[in-house]
Design an enzyme around this catalytic site. Structure first.
Site, PDB file in Angstrom:
ATOM      1  CE  LYS A   1      -6.122  -3.250  -7.394  1.00  0.00           C
ATOM      2  NZ  LYS A   1      -6.378  -4.327  -8.382  1.00  0.00           N
TER       3      LYS A   1
ATOM      4  CE1 TYR B   1      -7.280  -2.962  -3.859  1.00  0.00           C
ATOM      5  CE2 TYR B   1      -7.424  -0.560  -3.889  1.00  0.00           C
ATOM      6  CZ  TYR B   1      -7.779  -1.794  -4.420  1.00  0.00           C
ATOM      7  OH  TYR B   1      -8.620  -1.845  -5.511  1.00  0.00           O
TER       8      TYR B   1
END
Length: 284
Positions: free
Chosen positions: A200, A196
């Protein structure tokens, strides 16, 4: 020995760029302000069936009197709920709900074509769809779930943005805004987020390329803080810090889509930061 008092706002203070910081809607980002009106604008929101997409962005753009809102998401049931909320808030806002997976290029292209055919060329894209498929160490995370997180966050943002730009053109005649949801996770090494966090970070860099390649379009990285969403609750160690409301993200997005915010194009903005102070420092 006394235990030091825990400060639930310590993350906000630790990443503060402005002197004043907020965790809920405040006057400058209140979407009902006439100055923030989105009258005449067509807004497209991905991941609109729940969480920030539903309670933050869709609700706020409805309150800002958007001409039309296109809701994209996988859950038909969730989209129906979002559509109902929008219509309840502002019956004058047209709503188009399309069930589609953000990683499905053909499906997304068709969804955008349908939106343009029925509502006209869009002015705002909120790339909200994202996911943290599995919170675990690299050794214990299976390849499929690790890569799925990358696909939803990075590939999904890429596909939606390309579909959006196909209809706006390289130099749209009207003010156009792309808002990409990122996370403070991109700046650190949060436990269990080996997929994750880099995803991002990739979206953040992607936004910089958008700003460079399309200087007449304002493209901004928006950090929603630590909000009470399914994803937020899915990370146990974030529980003490949850407190940023979905409405704060929505109001900030409306503010970003209003007037000339080109000074923020390609940059990172936290919803907690005071936008009036950002505005006052635009020359810097």
């Amino acid at each position: 020995m006394d235990t030091p008092e825990f400060d639930p706002d310590c993350q906000v203070k630790g990443t503060a760029f402005t002197k004043k910081n907020y965790r809920d809607v405040y006057p400058a980002v209140d979407p009902t302000r006439p100055e923030l009106s989105q009258d005449g604008k067509v807004v497209i929101i991905t991941g609109a069936s729940r969480g920030l997409g539903q309670m933050g962005f869709a609700v706020s753009f409805a309150r800002a009197n958007a001409a039309a809102i296109v809701l994209l998401g996988r859950s038909s049931e969730g989209l129906a709920k979002t559509e109902s909320l929008v219509k309840e808030i502002n019956p004058a806002t047209k709503v188009l709900s399309i069930s589609v997976d953000v990683t499905d290029e053909a499906g997304m292209n068709k969804a955008f074509e349908t939106a343009v055919e029925k509502l006209g060329v869009p002015h705002v894209l909120v790339n909200n769809a994202g996911a943290l498929v599995k919170l675990d160490t690299i050794v214990n995370t299976d390849v499929e779930s690790w890569w799925k997180t990358q696909e939803i966050n990075v590939k999904g943002t890429f596909i939606a943005t390309k579909a959006f730009l196909k209809h706006t053109g390289d130099t749209p005649s009207e003010p156009t805004t792309i808002i990409n949801l990122i996370s403070m996770a991109a700046q650190g090494i949060p436990p269990g987020m080996s997929s994750y966090s880099p995803a991002k970070l990739a979206v953040s860099k992607f936004t910089q390329f958008l700003a460079m390649e399309h200087p007449t379009i304002t493209s901004v990285n928006l950090d929603p803080g630590v909000a009470a969403t399914d994803m937020g609750h899915g990370v146990p160690y974030l529980a003490p810090f949850i407190g940023d409301t979905p409405e704060l993200s929505g109001g900030t997005a409306v503010w970003l889509a209003t007037g000339d915010k080109s000074f923020l194009s390609g940059k990172y903005v936290s919803v907690c930061w005071n936008v009036e102070e950002l505005e006052s420092r635009r020359r810097k």
